[in-house]
Design a protein around this motif. Structure first.
Motif, short mmCIF file in Angstrom:
data_model
loop_
_atom_site.label_atom_id
_atom_site.label_comp_id
_atom_site.label_asym_id
_atom_site.label_seq_id
_atom_site.Cartn_x
_atom_site.Cartn_y
_atom_site.Cartn_z
N ALA A 175 0.83 -1.21 0.00
CA ALA A 175 0.00 0.00 0.00
C ALA A 175 0.87 1.26 0.00
CB ALA A 175 -0.92 0.00 1.21
N VAL A 176 1.88 1.28 0.85
CA VAL A 176 2.76 2.44 0.92
C VAL A 176 3.58 2.57 -0.36
CG1 VAL A 176 4.66 3.52 2.18
CG2 VAL A 176 2.88 2.29 3.43
N ALA A 177 4.04 1.43 -0.89
CA ALA A 177 4.82 1.45 -2.12
C ALA A 177 4.00 1.99 -3.28
CB ALA A 177 5.33 0.05 -2.43
N PHE A 178 2.73 1.58 -3.36
CA PHE A 178 1.87 2.04 -4.45
C PHE A 178 1.72 3.56 -4.43
CE2 PHE A 178 -2.31 3.36 -6.00
CZ PHE A 178 -2.25 2.88 -7.31
N ILE A 179 1.53 4.12 -3.25
CA ILE A 179 1.39 5.57 -3.14
C ILE A 179 2.66 6.27 -3.62
CG2 ILE A 179 1.12 7.48 -1.52
CD1 ILE A 179 -0.60 5.59 0.21
N GLY A 180 3.81 5.74 -3.20
CA GLY A 180 5.07 6.34 -3.61
C GLY A 180 5.33 6.22 -5.10
N ILE A 181 4.99 5.06 -5.68
CA ILE A 181 5.25 4.82 -7.10
C ILE A 181 4.30 5.62 -7.98
CG2 ILE A 181 5.20 3.08 -8.92
CD1 ILE A 181 6.03 1.04 -6.74
N ALA A 182 3.03 5.69 -7.58
CA ALA A 182 2.02 6.36 -8.40
C ALA A 182 2.25 7.86 -8.50
CB ALA A 182 0.62 6.09 -7.85
N THR A 183 2.94 8.43 -7.50
CA THR A 183 3.30 9.85 -7.57
C THR A 183 4.32 10.01 -8.69
OG1 THR A 183 2.99 10.08 -5.19
CG2 THR A 183 4.23 11.81 -6.31
N PRO A 184 4.02 10.82 -9.71
CA PRO A 184 4.90 10.89 -10.89
C PRO A 184 6.35 11.20 -10.55
CG PRO A 184 2.84 12.00 -11.33
CD PRO A 184 2.83 11.65 -9.86
N GLY A 185 7.22 10.27 -10.94
CA GLY A 185 8.66 10.44 -10.81
C GLY A 185 9.31 10.23 -12.17
N PRO A 186 10.63 10.20 -12.24
CA PRO A 186 11.31 10.09 -13.54
C PRO A 186 10.90 8.87 -14.37
CG PRO A 186 12.86 10.72 -11.84
CD PRO A 186 11.59 10.39 -11.14
N THR A 187 10.89 7.67 -13.76
CA THR A 187 10.59 6.47 -14.55
C THR A 187 9.12 6.44 -14.99
OG1 THR A 187 10.26 5.21 -12.49
CG2 THR A 187 12.43 5.06 -13.54
N VAL A 188 8.24 6.97 -14.17
CA VAL A 188 6.82 7.03 -14.54
C VAL A 188 6.62 8.02 -15.69
CG1 VAL A 188 4.56 7.85 -13.74
CG2 VAL A 188 5.87 6.27 -12.34
N SER A 238 16.05 -1.98 -12.39
CA SER A 238 16.69 -1.03 -11.48
C SER A 238 16.14 -1.17 -10.07
CB SER A 238 16.48 0.40 -11.99
OG SER A 238 15.15 0.85 -11.79
N ASP A 239 14.86 -1.54 -9.93
CA ASP A 239 14.30 -1.77 -8.59
C ASP A 239 15.08 -2.86 -7.87
OD1 ASP A 239 12.29 0.11 -9.00
OD2 ASP A 239 10.85 -1.37 -9.72
N PHE A 240 15.36 -3.95 -8.59
CA PHE A 240 16.11 -5.05 -7.98
C PHE A 240 17.55 -4.63 -7.65
CE2 PHE A 240 12.78 -7.48 -10.21
CZ PHE A 240 12.32 -8.26 -9.16
N VAL A 241 18.14 -3.82 -8.54
CA VAL A 241 19.50 -3.35 -8.28
C VAL A 241 19.53 -2.46 -7.04
CG1 VAL A 241 21.36 -1.90 -9.17
CG2 VAL A 241 20.22 -3.51 -10.69
N LEU A 242 18.59 -1.52 -6.95
CA LEU A 242 18.56 -0.61 -5.81
C LEU A 242 18.32 -1.35 -4.50
CD1 LEU A 242 18.45 1.62 -8.01
CD2 LEU A 242 16.81 2.82 -6.55
N ILE A 243 17.34 -2.24 -4.50
CA ILE A 243 17.02 -2.95 -3.27
C ILE A 243 18.16 -3.90 -2.90
CG2 ILE A 243 15.45 -4.62 -2.20
CD1 ILE A 243 13.18 -3.29 -3.77
N GLY A 244 18.76 -4.54 -3.89
CA GLY A 244 19.90 -5.41 -3.62
C GLY A 244 21.07 -4.62 -3.06
N ALA A 248 8.63 -4.26 -7.37
CA ALA A 248 8.82 -4.29 -8.82
C ALA A 248 7.50 -4.57 -9.55
CB ALA A 248 9.86 -5.34 -9.19
N SER A 249 6.68 -5.45 -8.99
CA SER A 249 5.38 -5.77 -9.61
C SER A 249 4.47 -4.55 -9.64
CB SER A 249 4.70 -6.91 -8.85
OG SER A 249 5.48 -8.09 -8.91
N ILE A 250 4.42 -3.83 -8.52
CA ILE A 250 3.59 -2.62 -8.45
C ILE A 250 4.14 -1.57 -9.40
CG2 ILE A 250 2.79 -0.75 -6.95
CD1 ILE A 250 2.89 -2.76 -4.63
N ASP A 251 5.44 -1.43 -9.41
CA ASP A 251 6.09 -0.45 -10.29
C ASP A 251 5.73 -0.73 -11.74
OD1 ASP A 251 7.64 1.72 -10.93
OD2 ASP A 251 9.56 0.69 -10.71
N PHE A 252 5.79 -1.98 -12.15
CA PHE A 252 5.47 -2.35 -13.53
C PHE A 252 4.02 -2.03 -13.86
CE2 PHE A 252 4.07 -5.13 -16.92
CZ PHE A 252 5.11 -5.02 -17.85
N MET A 253 3.10 -2.36 -12.95
CA MET A 253 1.69 -2.10 -13.21
C MET A 253 1.39 -0.61 -13.34
SD MET A 253 -0.39 -4.97 -10.98
CE MET A 253 0.44 -4.61 -9.42
N VAL A 254 2.00 0.19 -12.47
CA VAL A 254 1.79 1.64 -12.53
C VAL A 254 2.36 2.20 -13.83
CG1 VAL A 254 2.41 3.86 -11.49
CG2 VAL A 254 1.67 1.97 -10.05
#
Length: 211
Positions: free
Chosen positions: A11-24, A49-55, A159-165
């Motif tokens: 839920a928190v990740a979706f809010i952060g991802i849906a807010t327009p950023g560079p990749t969006v 890049s999500d996997f790289v950053l989190i890793g 990453a799944s939420i990021d892709f869907m957004v």
């Protein structure tokens, strides 16, 4: 890590991802310029890049950037410069819509590798991402349990939420091009380009928290 923890994280990740950023914004632009299918290469780059950053955060790179002014500045200025470059390219755009058909034109179409690289590089050169994950992810990690599997689960969810957004934004851009004339296409490119330049400026002014 239980289901409620994962749902709270999602839920928190979706809010952060849906807010327009560079990749969006790139997903929106790629969808309008090349269509959803070709924009998918950019989405894959952003997800990787999500996997790289989190890793990297799991291995301690986020803590390094938080502690080192030098390496933080290196990543920050590289990211700001690249964002500004992409933004100015869009500001100089002449539009990419085929007026007769109302669909994205193939003229000047980016290659799959360039679309992929832009989204990937925008994310991995943004120190905000490392610092964000460094502060955000540990709140959902159970210290008493093995941490690597937990980071892997959180990475998959994010990453799944990021892709869907991004898919949604790419669809929006693609559909918009069916109704916009060339002047509308130029307007969309200019708006996204201006937003990327503004994000580059905010990144250049961004300072890590004092320890």
């Amino acid at each position: 890590m239980n289901e409620m923890t994962i749902l709270a994280f999602a839920a928190v990740a979706f809010i952060g991802i849906a807010t327009p950023g560079p990749t969006v914004l790139l997903a929106l632009t790629n969808g309008s310029r090349y269509g959803v299918r070709r924009a998918g290469y950019g989405m894959i780059g952003a997800v990787l890049s999500d996997f790289v950053l989190i890793g990297a955060v799991a291995l301690g790179l986020g803590a390094l950037l938080a502690a080192s002014e030098f390496w933080f500045s290196v990543v920050k200025w590289a990211g700001a410069a690249y964002l500004a470059l992409l933004g100015f390219q869009l500001l100089r755009s002449r539009g990419t819509v085929d007026i007769a058909e109302g669909v994205p034109s193939e003229e000047g179409t980016g290659t799959p590798s360039s679309i992929f690289a832009k989204s990937f590089l925008v994310a991995v050169t943004n120190p905000k991402g490392y610092l964000f994950f460094s502060a955000f992810l540990p709140q959902f990690i159970e210290p008493a349990l093995p941490q690597a599997p937990q980071y892997a689960v959180l990475a998959l969810v994010f990453a799944s939420i990021d892709f869907m957004v991004m898919f949604g934004y790419a669809m929006l851009g693609s559909q918009a091009m069916r109704f916009l004339k060339r002047s509308g296409a130029i307007w969309l490119d200019r708006v996204c380009g201006g937003a990327l330049v503004a994000l580059a400026g905010s990144l250049a002014l961004y300072r890590r928290a004092a320890n």
